[in-house]
Design a protein around this motif. Sequence first.
Motif, PDB file in Angstrom:
ATOM      1  N   GLN A 289       0.837  -1.195   0.000  1.00  0.00           N
ATOM      2  CA  GLN A 289       0.000   0.000   0.000  1.00  0.00           C
ATOM      3  C   GLN A 289       0.878   1.254   0.000  1.00  0.00           C
ATOM      4  O   GLN A 289       0.659   2.193  -0.782  1.00  0.00           O
ATOM      5  CB  GLN A 289      -0.921  -0.052   1.234  1.00  0.00           C
ATOM      6  N   GLU A 290       1.909   1.269   0.860  1.00  0.00           N
ATOM      7  CA  GLU A 290       2.769   2.462   0.931  1.00  0.00           C
ATOM      8  C   GLU A 290       3.598   2.625  -0.346  1.00  0.00           C
ATOM      9  O   GLU A 290       3.750   3.738  -0.857  1.00  0.00           O
ATOM     10  CB  GLU A 290       3.694   2.389   2.150  1.00  0.00           C
ATOM     11  N   HIS A 293       1.657   4.101  -3.136  1.00  0.00           N
ATOM     12  CA  HIS A 293       1.541   5.568  -3.092  1.00  0.00           C
ATOM     13  C   HIS A 293       2.671   6.209  -3.898  1.00  0.00           C
ATOM     14  O   HIS A 293       2.484   7.265  -4.503  1.00  0.00           O
ATOM     15  CB  HIS A 293       1.644   6.083  -1.647  1.00  0.00           C
ATOM     16  N   HIS A 299      -5.657   6.082  -1.621  1.00  0.00           N
ATOM     17  CA  HIS A 299      -6.393   5.077  -0.849  1.00  0.00           C
ATOM     18  C   HIS A 299      -7.672   4.668  -1.566  1.00  0.00           C
ATOM     19  O   HIS A 299      -8.210   5.423  -2.373  1.00  0.00           O
ATOM     20  CB  HIS A 299      -6.725   5.614   0.547  1.00  0.00           C
ATOM     21  N   TYR A 307     -10.227   3.887   3.347  1.00  0.00           N
ATOM     22  CA  TYR A 307      -9.667   2.630   3.865  1.00  0.00           C
ATOM     23  C   TYR A 307     -10.760   1.573   4.083  1.00  0.00           C
ATOM     24  O   TYR A 307     -10.566   0.633   4.845  1.00  0.00           O
ATOM     25  CB  TYR A 307      -8.966   2.810   5.224  1.00  0.00           C
TER      26      TYR A 307
HETATM   27 ZN   LIG Z   1      -1.661   5.186   2.703  1.00  0.00          ZN
END
Ligand SMILES: [Zn+2]
Length: 343
Positions: A289-290, A293, A299, A307
């Motif tokens: 997920q990070e 980005h 998100h 989320y």
């Molecule tokens: Zn995030």
Amino acid sequence: MPDRILYCGFNGRAAIGAVDANNGLRDLASYPAGAAATDWTQITALSGDRILYYAKNTGRIAIGAITPGNGLRDLASYPAGAAATDWTQITALSGDRILYYAGGTGRVAIGAIDANNSLRDLASYPAGAAATDWEEITFLGSSGKPSPWAVLLCQFSDAATPPGFSRKRFDELFTGAGTGKLGMVDFFRDMTHGNLDLTTSRAFGWYTLPKKSTEYTGSGANPQGRKDLITWARQTATAAGVYLTPYGNRICVVTHPPTDLFGGPDGACTGDGRDGNGMTSLSPSLMGQEMAHVYGLDHSWAGSTEYGDYWNTMSTRTPYMTPHPVYTEVDNQSRPIWRMGPA
Ligand SMILES: [Zn+2]
């Protein structure tokens, strides 16, 4: 950047050219006769814009790099006798592995090169293992777009304990050394349906930052503090000789002790922080997920809930998770530290 090509002549002349998207053939830089050594018999491109040079007569090897400005620089040098003198083909493979082939005897070896440009042997096949008449050996490559990350392992200067996982764990988690073990290389290959190939990512460190953990001020509300951490890590790795330019913004800082978990246009950050369920921030789903980005993804939502999507990794801890099948450590409450998902 266009596809670049290195041309070398037996007299030590070298040139760097390019083929652009319209198939135009261009010259970028030219080096006169004698600019390069004249004894190289194999020149093989490696990850991170690195190049392996091999001299069959003596077994001499050098590792160099090509800069974004098309300069050639030396990174490491191994004297005569460092390598065998019978290799006739040297071919780079995935995961920073290298195939060496000796025509005439059919001897083969598989080696690897690490982040510090050290060469090591992985496997060796005796004379007769391969046919003896091959003249060119070509790696067919992976189908995904190479997208290497530099993973910078950084301790704060006040770290009172050693990192909780071995150095090898980070190589496996982030680089081709862990292909098949459901780390980030497998995550991005699967999540992008094969479009991104992170195999040639490399982990560097551990380094000690010239900062205490108490000096870290980053948070969602203070993005400058997060930016500063990435700057500290980049400066520390660069001072240690790491050439970060080929990685662009694909920088993942792993801190010890753990401080934060984020990703953005400057890079990503993680560490062995644990959430309320005992899951480490190094878990592939959270890291995916990070790191996503950094590729520009935001998100995911369920209706008006950020989320909120149980089936989308861009909802961080919300998705359905399963214990990681390879990394099976549990915490002192017997909860799996490593998880993956959505699953
Ligand atoms: Zn995030």
